[in-house]
Design a protein around this motif. Structure first.
Motif, PDB file in Angstrom:
ATOM      1  N   HIS A 274       2.301  33.197 -15.688  1.00 42.07           N
ATOM      2  CA  HIS A 274       2.069  32.479 -14.332  1.00 42.07           C
ATOM      3  C   HIS A 274       3.505  32.372 -13.731  1.00 42.07           C
ATOM      4  O   HIS A 274       3.649  31.174 -13.139  1.00 42.07           O
ATOM      5  N   ASN A 277       3.304  31.558 -10.167  1.00 41.54           N
ATOM      6  CA  ASN A 277       2.940  30.206  -9.874  1.00 41.54           C
ATOM      7  C   ASN A 277       3.760  29.044 -10.356  1.00 41.54           C
ATOM      8  O   ASN A 277       3.823  28.771 -11.378  1.00 41.54           O
ATOM      9  N   SER A 281       3.790  27.038 -13.955  1.00 39.17           N
ATOM     10  CA  SER A 281       4.836  27.462 -14.983  1.00 39.17           C
ATOM     11  C   SER A 281       5.695  26.309 -15.309  1.00 39.17           C
ATOM     12  O   SER A 281       5.868  26.110 -16.303  1.00 39.17           O
TER      13      SER A 281
END
Length: 461
Positions: A274, A277, A281
């Motif tokens: 991720h 994101n 994260s």
């Protein structure tokens, strides 16, 4: 643990045993000493016996000289000739030669005497020609009377030579017998010692092969050998305990690291998956950091525990006021505990112990932290310090769920948790407390607190 067959050790020869070598060495030393003693006795005995013979000859010569001076040499010769001659070699041999040519001899010839003084006569090939009447060795004393009469008296010394030969023969045979007895004794002792050591060598071979529970049998032959076997067995006990502890530690570390490392990997994979994101994260990386902090705390606890157990014999202690130390720890943890409970410390007073204040403070802090962590809900903790039966008891009581009686000994081990699936804590808190107690020569006692658990750190005064 290896299960291979113990290697066969070569049995030592009895001729190579120390007991036989010692026996031979002592026999040699004894033989040298005995030889010196025999030489000294032989010399002293011969000197004493010869002095006795010389004194006898001197006394007999004084009697003969007195008679010759009083009556004359010729009268002495006639008096001696009137008596039956005594040719007993064990008695005195006489020679009297008067100036008028008359003489007396009961076996002593003129060739065997000096004009004056002592003379030792020994056997020779010409002896039969010189004095055919005389067979033994002799010591002869000769002198002259006032009228010129030659006086000589001799004494058989064959018995002295026989005595010397007897002493030497006795010394030789007795020394030979003693040497043989010493060798036989050395062989016997070596054989018995090898029989005893055979069991020891067999036990050592099994230990080398991996059978660590094997212990050395008693050797015998005295307290020093049994003490040696006991000390070696104590050493083997320590080594077995250390090996067992290392094995347990290795298994525990491997077990404890497996799950945290898996979670760290999962957090990092989640953060990598991720990356687009940032918020998710960041949360995954934060959780991974928390896991690594927990791992770091685990390793720090293991290192501290290992240092404590390895240096317990060299622990530097000072007089410590246990009550004051407990009150100090309570002051440190009171704000944390009172956020959701209550902490009661010991009353004023002093109870002195001999110990390391830093380790004792760490142990007491671990007990309070365990009570806070496992108490649940509104926790009430009481810290007590009292003296009982010659020992100081540092106690921490709580109102938590407690620990079952059959788990009291187990929770003092590394990594032991009441719930096998629980991941809370490192499982080292009570193990550290137990190690501190052992380092101070004390103990840890767990008991039921009606509602909760009471842990006491018992320290000798």
């Amino acid at each position: 643990m290896s299960s291979r067959t113990p290697a066969r050790t070569r049995r030592p020869s009895i001729w190579s045993t120390a007991s036989l070598r010692f026996a031979a060495g002592f026999s040699l030393l004894f033989g040298i000493g005995a030889a010196g003693l025999v030489v000294a006795v032989d010399y002293g005995l011969m000197r004493f016996a010869e002095a006795e013979v010389r004194d006898g000859l001197t006394h007999q010569m004084e009697v003969m000289r007195a008679d010759a001076d009083r009556h004359g040499g010729a009268a002495l010769v006639r008096e001696l000739n009137s008596q039956a001659r005594n040719r007993d070699a064990r008695r005195y041999l006489l020679l009297v030669a008067a100036p008028d040519g008359e003489s007396f001899s009961n076996g002593l010839t003129r060739q065997a005497v000096n004009d004056t003084g002592f003379r030792r006569n020994l056997p020779t090939k010409m002896r039969q020609t010189r004095w055919p009447d005389q067979t033994p060795n002799m010591l002869v004393l000769s002198s002259h009377a006032q009228d010129g009469t030659l006086l000589a008296v001799g004494r058989d010394t064959q018995h002295l030579d026989e005595l010397r030969g007897g002493v030497r023969q006795f010394a030789f045979w007795s020394g030979l017998v003693l040497f043989l007895l010493a060798i036989i004794g050395g062989l016997t002792a070596g054989w018995l010692f090898l029989r005893r050591l055979e069991g020891v060598n067999s036990a050592v071979a099994r230990i080398i092969a991996g059978q660590e529970a094997t212990r050395l049998p008693a050797i015998g032959f005295g307290r020093e050998f049994d003490d040696l076997a006991r000390n070696l067995n104590r050493m083997l006990d320590r080594q077995e305990a250390a090996h067992s502890a290392l094995k347990t530690l290795s298994e525990g570390v491997a077990h404890e690291l497996r799950t945290p490392l898996t979670r760290v990997r999962n957090r990092l994979e989640d953060a990598a998956a991720h990356v687009d994101n940032p918020e998710r994260s960041a949360d995954a990386l934060d959780l991974a950091m928390q896991e690594t902090d927990q791992l770091s705390s685990l390793f720090e606890g293991l290192l501290a525990l290992a240092r404590l157990e390895s240096s317990g014999d060299q622990l530097k202690t000072v007089p410590v006021d246990a009550a004051a130390l407990a009150r100090t720890v309570c002051d440190i943890y009171r704000p944390i505990v009172e956020a959701n409970g209550a902490l009661t410390g010991p009353p004023d007073g002093a109870l002195m112990v001999q110990g390391d204040p830093h380790l004792l403070q760490q142990a007491l802090a671990n007990l309070i932290e365990n009570a806070v962590f496992h108490g649940g809900g509104e926790v009430h903790i009481t810290v007590s310090v009292q003296q009982n039966n010659g020992a100081v008891h540092l106690g921490v009581s709580d109102n938590g769920p407690g620990i079952p009686d059959d788990q009291h000994d187990k929770v003092l081990r590394r990594f032991h948790r009441l719930s096998p699936n629980s991941q809370s804590g490192s499982g080292l808190g009570l193990a550290m407390v137990a190690a501190v107690a052992r380092a101070h020569g004390g103990d840890v006692h767990l008991s039921d607190n009606a509602s909760g658990l009471k842990v006491e750190l018992i320290l000798p005064v």
